[in-house]
Design an enzyme around this catalytic site. Structure first.
Site, PDB file in Angstrom:
ATOM      1  N   TYR A   1      39.253  41.068  36.704  1.00 24.99           N
ATOM      2  CA  TYR A   1      40.411  40.426  36.070  1.00 24.99           C
ATOM      3  C   TYR A   1      40.493  40.754  34.576  1.00 24.99           C
ATOM      4  O   TYR A   1      41.169  40.061  33.826  1.00 24.99           O
ATOM      5  CB  TYR A   1      40.411  38.911  36.260  1.00 24.99           C
ATOM      6  CG  TYR A   1      40.934  38.444  37.605  1.00 24.99           C
ATOM      7  CD1 TYR A   1      40.973  39.296  38.704  1.00 24.99           C
ATOM      8  CD2 TYR A   1      41.384  37.142  37.785  1.00 24.99           C
ATOM      9  CE1 TYR A   1      41.439  38.868  39.932  1.00 24.99           C
ATOM     10  CE2 TYR A   1      41.854  36.698  39.020  1.00 24.99           C
ATOM     11  CZ  TYR A   1      41.876  37.564  40.084  1.00 24.99           C
ATOM     12  OH  TYR A   1      42.338  37.132  41.293  1.00 24.99           O
TER      13      TYR A   1
ATOM     14  N   TYR B   1      51.712  34.940  43.194  1.00 24.58           N
ATOM     15  CA  TYR B   1      50.379  35.453  42.880  1.00 24.58           C
ATOM     16  C   TYR B   1      50.102  36.752  43.628  1.00 24.58           C
ATOM     17  O   TYR B   1      50.327  36.854  44.827  1.00 24.58           O
ATOM     18  CB  TYR B   1      49.343  34.395  43.249  1.00 24.58           C
ATOM     19  CG  TYR B   1      47.968  34.634  42.700  1.00 24.58           C
ATOM     20  CD1 TYR B   1      47.762  34.872  41.348  1.00 24.58           C
ATOM     21  CD2 TYR B   1      46.857  34.601  43.540  1.00 24.58           C
ATOM     22  CE1 TYR B   1      46.481  35.076  40.843  1.00 24.58           C
ATOM     23  CE2 TYR B   1      45.579  34.793  43.050  1.00 24.58           C
ATOM     24  CZ  TYR B   1      45.400  35.037  41.698  1.00 24.58           C
ATOM     25  OH  TYR B   1      44.136  35.235  41.203  1.00 24.58           O
ATOM     26  N   HIS B   2      49.613  37.755  42.898  1.00 25.01           N
ATOM     27  CA  HIS B   2      49.305  39.089  43.417  1.00 25.01           C
ATOM     28  C   HIS B   2      50.555  39.903  43.733  1.00 25.01           C
ATOM     29  O   HIS B   2      50.494  40.829  44.549  1.00 25.01           O
ATOM     30  CB  HIS B   2      48.407  39.026  44.658  1.00 25.01           C
ATOM     31  CG  HIS B   2      46.998  38.630  44.353  1.00 25.01           C
ATOM     32  ND1 HIS B   2      46.094  38.238  45.325  1.00 25.01           N
ATOM     33  CD2 HIS B   2      46.319  38.551  43.177  1.00 25.01           C
ATOM     34  CE1 HIS B   2      44.930  37.946  44.762  1.00 25.01           C
ATOM     35  NE2 HIS B   2      45.044  38.132  43.453  1.00 25.01           N
TER      36      HIS B   2
ATOM     37  N   HIS C   1      48.230  41.747  38.823  1.00 22.89           N
ATOM     38  CA  HIS C   1      47.965  40.420  38.265  1.00 22.89           C
ATOM     39  C   HIS C   1      48.759  40.162  36.981  1.00 22.89           C
ATOM     40  O   HIS C   1      48.196  39.739  35.967  1.00 22.89           O
ATOM     41  CB  HIS C   1      46.472  40.245  38.011  1.00 22.89           C
ATOM     42  CG  HIS C   1      45.662  40.184  39.266  1.00 22.89           C
ATOM     43  ND1 HIS C   1      45.267  41.313  39.945  1.00 22.89           N
ATOM     44  CD2 HIS C   1      45.170  39.141  39.968  1.00 22.89           C
ATOM     45  CE1 HIS C   1      44.568  40.966  41.016  1.00 22.89           C
ATOM     46  NE2 HIS C   1      44.508  39.650  41.055  1.00 22.89           N
TER      47      HIS C   1
END
Length: 680
Positions: A313, A536-537, A622
């Site tokens: 991340y 998300y994603h 992300h």
């Protein structure tokens, strides 16, 4: 490299099992519209399955005992199968056509492959068409390739009134001539609103065999390269060393797949940057110290050197000298302060920068360091510096010579006060010549936190100086986190998706209405909404034809929020006043395809143009895309339809690597881009 099918068989023990809705007494069950065998591994269309009571179905071929209606009989153990026999098997494409007898607001289709353990007839490449009369079908509303396994497949698309639905099986997953379907359902939305003119349009949908959690545009081909993790639908429990990838070719519409093992790297949740040589550098993630290099010119993955620090991340950014800087990343590889390091494409080495401290850029996330060093908004800038615009309230200058250094650049604030942390927000450099960055959205904490409508314009000067920061317009129309964005050729920024409250792997509180920020007017404008959740994603990238590729979301295994697809958004600048596709200007010649910073390029076009811009090829995962940035160009008319321009002389503005050259006419219609490589 293994094909997806063999990998699916390897992982069959961990694949989700389809859920069977119990039949009514009587054996074969009801043919009505409730979904009979809902997969837990994909997101169904928003709406309900249409009753199949009065349907009439036809198919191009059928085996005795496996007739067309076996795909709508409510029994998962029966199936339609195309003819096979001694006289030869008809080859695909094969068609399955549904007459629902009444017009419905159709927004999706589900297809359950045969469930008897036999793979014959599993559909690979496919197309979905809608028609109001059964004669005029137009272009596909969805196309692509499904993953080769026995779970339910979906095609979700924008709602359209239709009576007829056609599924075309273009290929069989194993290259055989047959097609088979155990059950097929069509979905309806609760209502239909026609897209408003002047606000862009969504569609078609591209069905994918993976959830695309990361992506990049291949600069030498224009294909979209995507990847998930070691599985097509999940990242947890990775054995390491494997990544499933897909590529979509906009010129042919073909989706291809590849399983990457050569780099021994599960590339889920990485940092991504295109280095100064044009290679895509993918770092960390599930295999937290690994580096993988993708070379577009040879379409090959190459093992790279391990990083000095294990990360996941983290963000990375290409610098003015073509090296790549990275920092943070406590999601994987241990939770501790992960200071900066730099990758050199020439020496293929990583060098630690112990004084490029991560601490000044941490957010105050309630989950602590595990989240507070994630997804930094990084911009390579002049003299080897890197500007960190967020997501923390604090902004910083990072220096990459020697042991590195960091200097405060103040806080992201305006006349409205100091902005809070904006984790999983976005930052886009829409005018690199003037150092203009638009930031927007995000939330104080990574998850279980309400999103913000805050938006700011940051204007960079020389490295080390405090940037000017002002509030952008009145902020976003919609609070968003986990959203995505791209800068467009005309300098506007397209913003889409996200949640009002960030909860990973849930499709709750979605934002369907995108926005476009126009800097000349300092205004956000709503665009036509889509109907597929992107949270998300999810990812977005600018295509070389000026459209936007927007896809993904989920990657959570046995859940109902895996989005195995992408959509295309066509901005309004590609339409004329009548709502038809506008005639584009064309670049017919460029004096060179490679230019040094400060160099001049001469181009020829087929018609008069008034503007031009360079946009660096993007990478995305992300909510982060540190590669994209736009350079507005000053054109010199050489007479007729010949023009020239100069690339900025500072490599901190015109980063080395591949760029898309767009030209625009007086109506603002952009060309298809020509690819230009900028070198030092």
């Amino acid at each position: 490299m293994k094909h997806f099918l063999s990998l699916a068989l390897c992982f069959s023990s961990i694949n989700a099992v389809a859920v069977t809705v119990p039949h009514k007494s009587g054996g074969t069950g009801s043919p009505e519209g409730s979904l009979q065998f809902l997969s837990l591994r994909a997101s169904a269309p928003i709406g309900s399955a249409i009753s199949r009571n009065n349907w009439a179905v036809t198919c191009d071929s059928a085996q005795s005992g496996n007739e067309c209606n076996k795909a709508i009989d409510g029994n998962k153990d029966t199936f339609w199968h195309t003819f096979y026999g001694a006289n030869g098997d008809p080859k695909p494409p094969h068609t399955y056509t549904i007459d629902m007898k009444t017009t419905q607001n159709v927004n999706g289709l589900s297809m359950l492959p045969r469930q008897d353990g036999n793979q014959n007839g599993w559909i690979g490449r496919h197309e979905v068409y809608l028609s109001s009369d059964g004669t005029n079908w137009g272009s596909p509303v969805a196309s692509g390739s499904w993953f080769a396994d026995s779970t339910t497949k979906y095609s979700n698309f924008e709602t359209r009134p239709a009576r007829y639905v056609r599924l075309v099986a273009v290929t069989e997953a194993n290259g055989q001539p047959w097609t088979s379907i155990a059950e097929i359902n069509v979905f309806q939305a609760s209502s239909y609103t026609a897209p408003q003119p002047g606000l862009g349009r969504w569609g078609p949908t591209i069905d994918l065999p993976i959830v695309p959690a990361a992506a990049a545009i291949e600069p030498t081909s224009g294909r979209v390269l995507m990847w998930s993790s070691y599985r097509n639908d999940a990242f947890g429990g990775s054995p390491g060393g494997i990544t499933l990838t897909s590529s979509w070719d906009p010129s042919t519409g073909i989706v291809s797949d590849r399983t990457v093992t050569v780099t021994k790297h599960d590339m889920f949740c990485p940092g991504i940057s295109m280095d100064g040589n044009g290679q895509i550098v993918v770092t960390g993630g599930n295999d937290a110290k690994k580096t993988s290099l993708y070379d577009s010119s040879s379409d090959s993955w190459i093992p790279g050197p391990d990083m000095q620090v294990a990360r996941g991340y983290q963000s990375s950014a290409t610098m003015s000298d073509g090296r790549v800087f990275t920092i943070g990343g406590s999601w994987s590889g241990g939770v501790f302060e992960k200071n900066g390091e730099v990758y050199s494409p020439s020496s293929k080495t990583w060098t630690s920068l112990p004084n490029a401290k991560v601490n000044p850029m941490l957010t105050a996330d309630k989950q602590g360091l595990y989240r507070s060093d994630n997804h930094a908004w990084l911009f390579g800038w002049k003299k080897g510096s890197v500007f960190q615009a967020g997501p923390s309230t604090a902004m910083n200058w990072y220096y990459t010579s020697g042991s590195g250094d960091v200097k405060s650049a103040g806080k992201r604030q305006s006349n409205r006060g100091v902005a809070p942390d904006a984790m999983c927000g976005n930052a886009v450099m829409y005018d690199a010549v003037k150092g203009k960055i638009l930031t927007f959205g995000g939330s104080p904490d990574y998850q279980d936190s309400d999103a913000t409508t805050n938006a700011h314009i940051i204007t960079l000067g020389e490295p080390g100086t405090s940037p000017n920061t002002v509030f952008a317009s009145n902020g976003l129309y919609f609070a968003r986190t986990f959203h995505t964005s791209v800068v467009l050729p005309d300098g506007s920024t397209f913003i889409t998706g996200g949640q009002r409250r960030g909860i990973p792997f849930e499709d709750s509180t979605p934002v369907f209405t995108p926005e476009i920020y126009v800097p000349e007017q300092d205004t956000f404008y709503k665009q036509n909404p889509n109907s597929i959740v992107r949270v998300y994603h999810s990812i977005s990238l600018l295509l070389p034809d000026g459209r936007v590729f927007n896809g993904g979301g989920g990657l959570c295994g046995d859940c109902t929020t895996n989005h195995f697809d992408a959509q295309i958004f066509t901005p309004n600048y590609l339409y004329n006043s009548n709502g038809n596709l506008a005639t584009r200007p064309k670049i017919t010649r460029t004096s060179t395809q490679s230019v040094k910073v400060g160099g001049r390029i001469t181009i020829s076009t087929d018609s008069s143009i008034t503007k031009a811009s360079l946009i660096r090829y993007g990478t995305a995962t992300h909510t982060v895309n540190t590669d994209q940035r736009r350079i507005p160009l000053t054109l010199t008319n050489n007479g007729g339809n010949s023009y020239s321009f100069q690339v900025p002389s500072d490599s901190g503005v015109a980063l080395p690597g591949y760029w898309m050259l767009f030209v625009m006419n007086s109506a603002g219609v952009p060309s298809v881009a020509s690819t230009i490589r900028v070198t030092q």
